[in-house]
Enzyme design. Structure first.
Site, PDB file in Angstrom:
ATOM      1  N   ASN A  50      42.729  29.440 104.692  1.00 46.24           N
ATOM      2  CA  ASN A  50      42.338  30.502 105.629  1.00 46.24           C
ATOM      3  C   ASN A  50      43.718  31.206 106.136  1.00 46.24           C
ATOM      4  O   ASN A  50      44.409  30.429 106.524  1.00 46.24           O
ATOM      5  CB  ASN A  50      41.429  30.067 106.818  1.00 46.24           C
ATOM      6  CG  ASN A  50      40.331  29.624 106.687  1.00 46.24           C
ATOM      7  OD1 ASN A  50      40.209  29.202 105.454  1.00 46.24           O
ATOM      8  ND2 ASN A  50      39.159  29.977 107.567  1.00 46.24           N
ATOM      9  N   SER A  71      39.922  31.154  97.017  1.00 46.71           N
ATOM     10  CA  SER A  71      39.950  31.007  98.344  1.00 46.71           C
ATOM     11  C   SER A  71      39.576  29.444  98.560  1.00 46.71           C
ATOM     12  O   SER A  71      38.599  29.151  97.744  1.00 46.71           O
ATOM     13  CB  SER A  71      39.101  31.807  99.118  1.00 46.71           C
ATOM     14  OG  SER A  71      38.701  31.382 100.293  1.00 46.71           O
ATOM     15  N   SER A  72      40.177  28.938  99.508  1.00 44.69           N
ATOM     16  CA  SER A  72      39.552  27.372  99.877  1.00 44.69           C
ATOM     17  C   SER A  72      38.212  27.226 100.055  1.00 44.69           C
ATOM     18  O   SER A  72      37.556  26.442  99.806  1.00 44.69           O
ATOM     19  CB  SER A  72      40.603  26.825 100.975  1.00 44.69           C
ATOM     20  OG  SER A  72      40.048  27.413 102.256  1.00 44.69           O
ATOM     21  N   CYS A  73      37.462  28.317 100.498  1.00 45.25           N
ATOM     22  CA  CYS A  73      36.247  28.420 100.653  1.00 45.25           C
ATOM     23  C   CYS A  73      35.096  28.193  99.321  1.00 45.25           C
ATOM     24  O   CYS A  73      34.107  28.367  99.621  1.00 45.25           O
ATOM     25  CB  CYS A  73      35.606  29.368 101.467  1.00 45.25           C
ATOM     26  SG  CYS A  73      35.720  30.871 100.850  1.00 45.25           S
ATOM     27  N   HIS A 102      37.423  37.175 110.273  1.00 48.41           N
ATOM     28  CA  HIS A 102      37.662  35.507 110.342  1.00 48.41           C
ATOM     29  C   HIS A 102      37.941  35.213 111.671  1.00 48.41           C
ATOM     30  O   HIS A 102      37.954  36.010 112.577  1.00 48.41           O
ATOM     31  CB  HIS A 102      38.809  35.251 109.220  1.00 48.41           C
ATOM     32  CG  HIS A 102      38.605  35.496 107.918  1.00 48.41           C
ATOM     33  ND1 HIS A 102      38.856  36.635 107.031  1.00 48.41           N
ATOM     34  CD2 HIS A 102      37.590  34.743 106.795  1.00 48.41           C
ATOM     35  CE1 HIS A 102      38.298  36.487 105.920  1.00 48.41           C
ATOM     36  NE2 HIS A 102      37.440  35.374 105.743  1.00 48.41           N
ATOM     37  N   ASP A 157      28.413  27.202 112.074  1.00 46.22           N
ATOM     38  CA  ASP A 157      29.619  26.533 111.825  1.00 46.22           C
ATOM     39  C   ASP A 157      30.531  26.371 110.768  1.00 46.22           C
ATOM     40  O   ASP A 157      31.535  26.337 110.554  1.00 46.22           O
ATOM     41  CB  ASP A 157      29.480  24.724 112.171  1.00 46.22           C
ATOM     42  CG  ASP A 157      29.498  24.488 113.573  1.00 46.22           C
ATOM     43  OD1 ASP A 157      30.118  25.171 114.456  1.00 46.22           O
ATOM     44  OD2 ASP A 157      28.966  23.199 113.811  1.00 46.22           O
ATOM     45  N   TYR A 197      30.328  35.242  97.577  1.00 44.53           N
ATOM     46  CA  TYR A 197      31.634  35.410  97.429  1.00 44.53           C
ATOM     47  C   TYR A 197      32.250  34.365  96.521  1.00 44.53           C
ATOM     48  O   TYR A 197      33.212  34.752  95.742  1.00 44.53           O
ATOM     49  CB  TYR A 197      32.243  35.320  98.900  1.00 44.53           C
ATOM     50  CG  TYR A 197      33.819  35.381  98.975  1.00 44.53           C
ATOM     51  CD1 TYR A 197      34.639  36.461  99.023  1.00 44.53           C
ATOM     52  CD2 TYR A 197      34.569  34.146  99.115  1.00 44.53           C
ATOM     53  CE1 TYR A 197      35.747  36.658  98.936  1.00 44.53           C
ATOM     54  CE2 TYR A 197      35.967  34.439  99.131  1.00 44.53           C
ATOM     55  CZ  TYR A 197      36.521  35.557  99.108  1.00 44.53           C
ATOM     56  OH  TYR A 197      38.007  35.496  99.092  1.00 44.53           O
ATOM     57  N   ARG A 236      38.580  38.395 121.062  1.00 46.54           N
ATOM     58  CA  ARG A 236      37.460  38.180 122.167  1.00 46.54           C
ATOM     59  C   ARG A 236      38.247  37.731 123.140  1.00 46.54           C
ATOM     60  O   ARG A 236      38.091  37.924 124.526  1.00 46.54           O
ATOM     61  CB  ARG A 236      36.508  37.185 121.714  1.00 46.54           C
ATOM     62  CG  ARG A 236      35.152  37.522 122.064  1.00 46.54           C
ATOM     63  CD  ARG A 236      34.261  36.575 121.425  1.00 46.54           C
ATOM     64  NE  ARG A 236      33.627  37.538 120.102  1.00 46.54           N
ATOM     65  CZ  ARG A 236      33.565  37.077 119.107  1.00 46.54           C
ATOM     66  NH1 ARG A 236      34.089  36.007 118.518  1.00 46.54           N
ATOM     67  NH2 ARG A 236      33.021  37.904 117.966  1.00 46.54           N
ATOM     68  N   LYS A 245      34.451  34.780  93.049  1.00 47.91           N
ATOM     69  CA  LYS A 245      35.963  34.208  93.071  1.00 47.91           C
ATOM     70  C   LYS A 245      35.984  33.175  91.962  1.00 47.91           C
ATOM     71  O   LYS A 245      37.234  33.016  91.230  1.00 47.91           O
ATOM     72  CB  LYS A 245      36.346  33.863  94.386  1.00 47.91           C
ATOM     73  CG  LYS A 245      36.644  34.914  95.392  1.00 47.91           C
ATOM     74  CD  LYS A 245      38.117  35.544  94.955  1.00 47.91           C
ATOM     75  CE  LYS A 245      38.326  36.743  95.659  1.00 47.91           C
ATOM     76  NZ  LYS A 245      39.677  37.453  95.084  1.00 47.91           N
TER      77      LYS A 245
END
Ligand code: GFB
Length: 333
Positions: free
Chosen positions: A175, A117-119, A189, A279, A146, A197, A150
């Protein structure tokens, strides 16, 4: 009749295991494989196969004679859920990855595609992020657990490739969003959480809606069907011990996402940014030149993708179920 595309690595009689087939990413890969006429898919629910159970996973691979594996199963969640459950995220993702990769090696899987994952890139990576940035700096603290798990999975694939010649490769998706996403208000996410919402605000006639954070972080979003096509392309033609980024190469601010979301959902009130919520990393747009050189291009723009995802959510009643019943445990990255 399936769609037209010639495959040589993936053969139509091959037994293909999509781990995590009910989630956002796994279900997109199943849809895509099915549309290309692959019918020998092996799919197991969590009740049928617990991927945290090493013996059960080994038995499964021994008995099922799997040829190809897409590792879409993972414990995933949005920024808040991830940051508050880091022990669960590191443990479950380490176990799922280690169990599947080792059993696949033991029982002669021909090729395996693992999802990072890019995160999991360092918090302050060069932008757009090249593959070489992995492990070049400290991680984003909200998802360190996480990310460590990964990264371990990705490195396991690389090491099994170099030590044992196993063709286990990885992709690093940005994402993602689309059908079968998790629309929980707090665990999800940003796209499904925000969509829920805005939908509730629009339907309830609310004058304002609250978006987490300052609105200034930038994010890149990829529709799950576009990702699935990339995953098949990588499975077909990438044969190196390593991984490829998969994304659009373009990003928007959370604020811009909120305005597009309002348009898609039909919300006309005020948008308030709640800076008491995290953020996360300021920016993480991927350098996608390598995967594009294999001939893949994303097809679905953000606004079109949001409309498709919203239509799916309305059709699936994804907003009307109680939040707890929508918690998905194994939905991909
Ligand atoms: O998708 P998200 O939770 O994950 O996005 P990350 C977080 C960004 O969206 C933050 C803002 O800047 C939030 O402040 N945001 C605004 C919202 N409204 C919302 C909302 O309603 N829900 C959510 N969730 N965010 C994740 C990692 O980071 O990236 C995971 O935590 C995962 O590990 C994923 O891998 C791809 O992009 O920040």
């Amino acid at each position: 009749m399936g769609s037209l595309r010639v495959f040589s690595t993936l053969t139509h009689d091959a037994r293909i295991f999509v781990a995590g087939h009910k989630g956002l990413v796994g279900s997109a890969i199943v849809r895509r494989l099915t549309s290309y006429g692959f019918s020998n898919l092996v799919l197991k629910t969590r009740a049928e196969l617990d991927l945290l159970d090493q013996a059960a996973v080994r038995d499964f691979f021994r008995e099922e004679k799997i040829d190809f594996v897409f590792v879409c199963a993972a414990k995933v969640g949005g920024i808040l859920h991830n940051s508050r459950h880091q022990a669960d995220f590191i443990y479950e993702n380490l176990m799922i990855s280690a169990n599947i990769i080792q059993a696949a090696a033991l029982y002669d899987v021909k090729k395996l595609l693992y999802l990072g994952s890019s995160c999991i890139y360092p918090k302050f990576s060069p932008q757009p992020i090249p593959e070489e940035a992995l492990l070049s700096g400290p991680l984003e603290p909200t998802n360190e657990g996480y990310a460590i798990a990964k990264i371990a999975g990705l490195k396991m694939c690389e090491k099994f490739y170099t030590q044992y010649g196993k063709c286990f490769v990885s992709v690093m998706p940005t994402n993602m969003y689309g059908p079968n996403d998790n629309f929980h208000p707090d665990h999800s996410h940003v796209i499904p959480g925000m969509m829920r919402r805005f939908h509730e605000a629009a339907r309830g006639g609310a004058s304002s809606v609250t978006v987490w954070g300052t609105g200034s972080p930038r994010r890149e979003f990829l529709y799950s069907d576009d990702f699935a096509e990339a995953a098949l392309t990588v499975m077909e033609s990438y044969n190196e011990p390593g991984f490829l980024n998969v994304g659009t190469g373009e990003d928007v601010t959370i604020c811009e996402l909120a305005f597009t979301m309002a348009k898609v959902v039909g919300f006309k009130g005020e948008i308030i940014f709640d800076s008491s919520k995290p953020d996360g990393t300021p920016r993480k747009v991927l350098d996608v030149s390598k995967v594009k050189s294999l001939g893949w291009e994303p097809q679905i723009s953000l606004e079109v993708g949001l409309r498709l995802a919203y239509e799916w959510a309305l059709g699936a009643d994804a907003f009307s179920l109680s939040p707890e019943s929508r918690v998905v445990q194994v939905p991909g990255v």
